[in-house]
Motif scaffolding. Sequence first.
Motif, PDB file in Angstrom:
ATOM      1  N   TRP A 167      34.720  39.240  29.083  1.00  0.00           N
ATOM      2  CA  TRP A 167      35.101  39.578  30.452  1.00  0.00           C
ATOM      3  C   TRP A 167      36.252  38.704  30.965  1.00  0.00           C
ATOM      4  O   TRP A 167      36.615  38.785  32.119  1.00  0.00           O
ATOM      5  CB  TRP A 167      33.911  39.464  31.398  1.00  0.00           C
ATOM      6  N   ASN A 168      36.767  37.850  30.091  1.00  0.00           N
ATOM      7  CA  ASN A 168      37.884  36.975  30.472  1.00  0.00           C
ATOM      8  C   ASN A 168      37.552  36.178  31.743  1.00  0.00           C
ATOM      9  O   ASN A 168      38.322  36.132  32.708  1.00  0.00           O
ATOM     10  CB  ASN A 168      39.165  37.792  30.670  1.00  0.00           C
ATOM     11  N   MET A 169      36.396  35.523  31.730  1.00  0.00           N
ATOM     12  CA  MET A 169      35.892  34.815  32.898  1.00  0.00           C
ATOM     13  C   MET A 169      36.380  33.375  32.992  1.00  0.00           C
ATOM     14  O   MET A 169      36.145  32.690  33.989  1.00  0.00           O
ATOM     15  CB  MET A 169      34.347  34.819  32.877  1.00  0.00           C
ATOM     16  N   GLY A 170      37.019  32.891  31.930  1.00  0.00           N
ATOM     17  CA  GLY A 170      37.405  31.491  31.902  1.00  0.00           C
ATOM     18  C   GLY A 170      36.264  30.634  31.371  1.00  0.00           C
ATOM     19  O   GLY A 170      35.229  31.132  30.925  1.00  0.00           O
ATOM     20  N   ASP A 171      36.433  29.329  31.437  1.00  0.00           N
ATOM     21  CA  ASP A 171      35.434  28.392  30.912  1.00  0.00           C
ATOM     22  C   ASP A 171      34.538  27.942  32.056  1.00  0.00           C
ATOM     23  O   ASP A 171      34.887  27.051  32.834  1.00  0.00           O
ATOM     24  CB  ASP A 171      36.132  27.190  30.272  1.00  0.00           C
ATOM     25  N   LEU A 172      33.380  28.559  32.189  1.00  0.00           N
ATOM     26  CA  LEU A 172      32.473  28.280  33.298  1.00  0.00           C
ATOM     27  C   LEU A 172      31.482  27.179  32.925  1.00  0.00           C
ATOM     28  O   LEU A 172      30.977  27.143  31.803  1.00  0.00           O
ATOM     29  CB  LEU A 172      31.693  29.540  33.698  1.00  0.00           C
ATOM     30  N   THR A 173      31.197  26.307  33.869  1.00  0.00           N
ATOM     31  CA  THR A 173      30.217  25.252  33.653  1.00  0.00           C
ATOM     32  C   THR A 173      28.814  25.822  33.776  1.00  0.00           C
ATOM     33  O   THR A 173      28.519  26.624  34.664  1.00  0.00           O
ATOM     34  CB  THR A 173      30.398  24.129  34.690  1.00  0.00           C
ATOM     35  N   ALA A 174      27.934  25.411  32.857  1.00  0.00           N
ATOM     36  CA  ALA A 174      26.530  25.818  32.892  1.00  0.00           C
ATOM     37  C   ALA A 174      25.648  24.577  32.825  1.00  0.00           C
ATOM     38  O   ALA A 174      25.883  23.685  32.002  1.00  0.00           O
ATOM     39  CB  ALA A 174      26.208  26.752  31.731  1.00  0.00           C
ATOM     40  N   CYS A 175      24.638  24.509  33.687  1.00  0.00           N
ATOM     41  CA  CYS A 175      23.735  23.357  33.669  1.00  0.00           C
ATOM     42  C   CYS A 175      22.451  23.702  34.412  1.00  0.00           C
ATOM     43  O   CYS A 175      22.377  24.710  35.120  1.00  0.00           O
ATOM     44  CB  CYS A 175      24.392  22.128  34.294  1.00  0.00           C
ATOM     45  N   ILE A 176      21.441  22.850  34.229  1.00  0.00           N
ATOM     46  CA  ILE A 176      20.184  22.973  34.962  1.00  0.00           C
ATOM     47  C   ILE A 176      19.997  21.714  35.801  1.00  0.00           C
ATOM     48  O   ILE A 176      20.082  20.599  35.288  1.00  0.00           O
ATOM     49  CB  ILE A 176      18.990  23.148  34.008  1.00  0.00           C
ATOM     50  N   ARG A 177      19.773  21.902  37.093  1.00  0.00           N
ATOM     51  CA  ARG A 177      19.493  20.797  38.008  1.00  0.00           C
ATOM     52  C   ARG A 177      18.271  21.145  38.845  1.00  0.00           C
ATOM     53  O   ARG A 177      18.232  22.218  39.457  1.00  0.00           O
ATOM     54  CB  ARG A 177      20.687  20.526  38.947  1.00  0.00           C
ATOM     55  N   ASP A 178      17.295  20.255  38.851  1.00  0.00           N
ATOM     56  CA  ASP A 178      16.075  20.465  39.643  1.00  0.00           C
ATOM     57  C   ASP A 178      15.451  21.827  39.367  1.00  0.00           C
ATOM     58  O   ASP A 178      15.077  22.570  40.276  1.00  0.00           O
ATOM     59  CB  ASP A 178      16.361  20.317  41.140  1.00  0.00           C
ATOM     60  N   LYS A 179      15.361  22.176  38.081  1.00  0.00           N
ATOM     61  CA  LYS A 179      14.708  23.403  37.597  1.00  0.00           C
ATOM     62  C   LYS A 179      15.486  24.686  37.921  1.00  0.00           C
ATOM     63  O   LYS A 179      14.985  25.787  37.684  1.00  0.00           O
ATOM     64  CB  LYS A 179      13.298  23.535  38.180  1.00  0.00           C
ATOM     65  N   VAL A 180      16.704  24.563  38.445  1.00  0.00           N
ATOM     66  CA  VAL A 180      17.538  25.732  38.747  1.00  0.00           C
ATOM     67  C   VAL A 180      18.719  25.761  37.772  1.00  0.00           C
ATOM     68  O   VAL A 180      19.382  24.739  37.566  1.00  0.00           O
ATOM     69  CB  VAL A 180      18.056  25.705  40.194  1.00  0.00           C
ATOM     70  N   PHE A 181      18.982  26.945  37.202  1.00  0.00           N
ATOM     71  CA  PHE A 181      20.115  27.101  36.290  1.00  0.00           C
ATOM     72  C   PHE A 181      21.349  27.537  37.071  1.00  0.00           C
ATOM     73  O   PHE A 181      21.280  28.460  37.892  1.00  0.00           O
ATOM     74  CB  PHE A 181      19.801  28.146  35.213  1.00  0.00           C
ATOM     75  N   TYR A 182      22.481  26.872  36.804  1.00  0.00           N
ATOM     76  CA  TYR A 182      23.749  27.193  37.466  1.00  0.00           C
ATOM     77  C   TYR A 182      24.772  27.594  36.408  1.00  0.00           C
ATOM     78  O   TYR A 182      24.985  26.884  35.430  1.00  0.00           O
ATOM     79  CB  TYR A 182      24.271  25.976  38.244  1.00  0.00           C
ATOM     80  N   TRP A 183      25.394  28.747  36.630  1.00  0.00           N
ATOM     81  CA  TRP A 183      26.464  29.228  35.729  1.00  0.00           C
ATOM     82  C   TRP A 183      27.652  29.628  36.593  1.00  0.00           C
ATOM     83  O   TRP A 183      27.590  30.595  37.355  1.00  0.00           O
ATOM     84  CB  TRP A 183      25.967  30.413  34.917  1.00  0.00           C
ATOM     85  N   GLY A 184      28.726  28.858  36.485  1.00  0.00           N
ATOM     86  CA  GLY A 184      29.908  29.138  37.287  1.00  0.00           C
ATOM     87  C   GLY A 184      29.704  28.845  38.756  1.00  0.00           C
ATOM     88  O   GLY A 184      30.506  29.285  39.596  1.00  0.00           O
ATOM     89  N   VAL A 185      28.667  28.116  39.084  1.00  0.00           N
ATOM     90  CA  VAL A 185      28.350  27.735  40.460  1.00  0.00           C
ATOM     91  C   VAL A 185      28.112  26.237  40.492  1.00  0.00           C
ATOM     92  O   VAL A 185      27.380  25.706  39.642  1.00  0.00           O
ATOM     93  CB  VAL A 185      27.096  28.471  40.986  1.00  0.00           C
ATOM     94  N   THR A 186      28.720  25.540  41.441  1.00  0.00           N
ATOM     95  CA  THR A 186      28.537  24.100  41.541  1.00  0.00           C
ATOM     96  C   THR A 186      27.168  23.789  42.140  1.00  0.00           C
ATOM     97  O   THR A 186      26.835  24.285  43.223  1.00  0.00           O
ATOM     98  CB  THR A 186      29.622  23.462  42.426  1.00  0.00           C
ATOM     99  N   PRO A 187      26.346  22.978  41.456  1.00  0.00           N
ATOM    100  CA  PRO A 187      25.022  22.645  42.009  1.00  0.00           C
ATOM    101  C   PRO A 187      25.151  21.896  43.330  1.00  0.00           C
ATOM    102  O   PRO A 187      26.114  21.144  43.534  1.00  0.00           O
ATOM    103  CB  PRO A 187      24.407  21.732  40.932  1.00  0.00           C
ATOM    104  N   PRO A 188      24.215  22.091  44.247  1.00  0.00           N
ATOM    105  CA  PRO A 188      24.252  21.335  45.506  1.00  0.00           C
ATOM    106  C   PRO A 188      24.099  19.842  45.226  1.00  0.00           C
ATOM    107  O   PRO A 188      23.393  19.447  44.298  1.00  0.00           O
ATOM    108  CB  PRO A 188      23.059  21.888  46.290  1.00  0.00           C
ATOM    109  N   GLN A 189      24.754  19.040  46.022  1.00  0.00           N
ATOM    110  CA  GLN A 189      24.776  17.595  45.814  1.00  0.00           C
ATOM    111  C   GLN A 189      24.083  16.907  46.989  1.00  0.00           C
ATOM    112  O   GLN A 189      24.465  17.075  48.145  1.00  0.00           O
ATOM    113  CB  GLN A 189      26.229  17.119  45.690  1.00  0.00           C
ATOM    114  N   LYS A 190      23.036  16.133  46.683  1.00  0.00           N
ATOM    115  CA  LYS A 190      22.256  15.481  47.734  1.00  0.00           C
ATOM    116  C   LYS A 190      23.022  14.335  48.374  1.00  0.00           C
ATOM    117  O   LYS A 190      22.876  14.063  49.566  1.00  0.00           O
ATOM    118  CB  LYS A 190      20.940  14.958  47.155  1.00  0.00           C
ATOM    119  N   LYS A 191      23.853  13.653  47.583  1.00  0.00           N
ATOM    120  CA  LYS A 191      24.543  12.480  48.088  1.00  0.00           C
ATOM    121  C   LYS A 191      25.888  12.349  47.390  1.00  0.00           C
ATOM    122  O   LYS A 191      25.994  12.566  46.186  1.00  0.00           O
ATOM    123  CB  LYS A 191      23.703  11.220  47.841  1.00  0.00           C
TER     124      LYS A 191
END
Length: 254
Positions: free
Chosen positions: A160-184
């Motif tokens: 889909w020519n989406m580019g290089d998206l970041t993928a990670c799991i933070r606090d049991k939530v999976f994020y793909w192409g979305v920046t995880p919320p930052q507490k501090k």
Amino acid sequence: MKGQELFYPKLEARIGSYCFTSGIALEIYSDQKSVYDWAKVKFTKEFQDSVSLNRMEEAELKLGYSNTFQTVFSGYVTKNYNHASGADEILLKDEMLKLGETYITNTFLDTVPQEIASYALSQAGITSMELVTDRYLPKLRVPVVKKSVPELLKYLQDIWNMGDLTACIRDKVFYWGVTPPQKKTYQFTYGENIISLGRESSYWELETVSMPDIRHSDMIRISHPKISGSFEVKKMRFMTGDRGFIRTRICFEG
């Protein structure tokens, strides 16, 4: 927080049925270019003959300040460990390891990448997710043959020519192409909490003491004669010595 505690926190590593509180050193690594965040627990020889662990046993690493412990890493043992290995360390990977263990074979019809990603993540037991919100045209047929979930996400990005998206799991939530919320958002200031700051290859590398919350993709603020402003963390390495002495190295572009 007392200075002595800042430099010498208490350590606790719960791995499988074991709880280590002495004779250990920790290393944690987080990098945007890596599928996993990982950690190493190194221990003295006294433990080598008595510890036996199976792959995928759960692990949790903690630092203690003022008798209050904070989890700085959670994940799983990457391979079986016992005295026959002759090793003095255990390698852990975060919950993304489950995604690497889940393989998808299917043919998806009239679909967009988020639908395929959601299906694959559900197969890995991930129920909470935040996926890229950009709109993509449906493709009539997308065949997938035995791809792990990380491999599948990379495949979707390519077709889909989406580019290089970041993928990670933070606090049991999976994020793909979305920046995880930052507490501090941490502030690093010259003469206060910056030990050193210099160029390392294509990155700036900042060295500080104990910042166990920071992970890749977090934003930090820097005030220094060499460079100032807000920057995205590209990678982080967190290390303790055998006496708990801590250094955190944070890499960013600027």
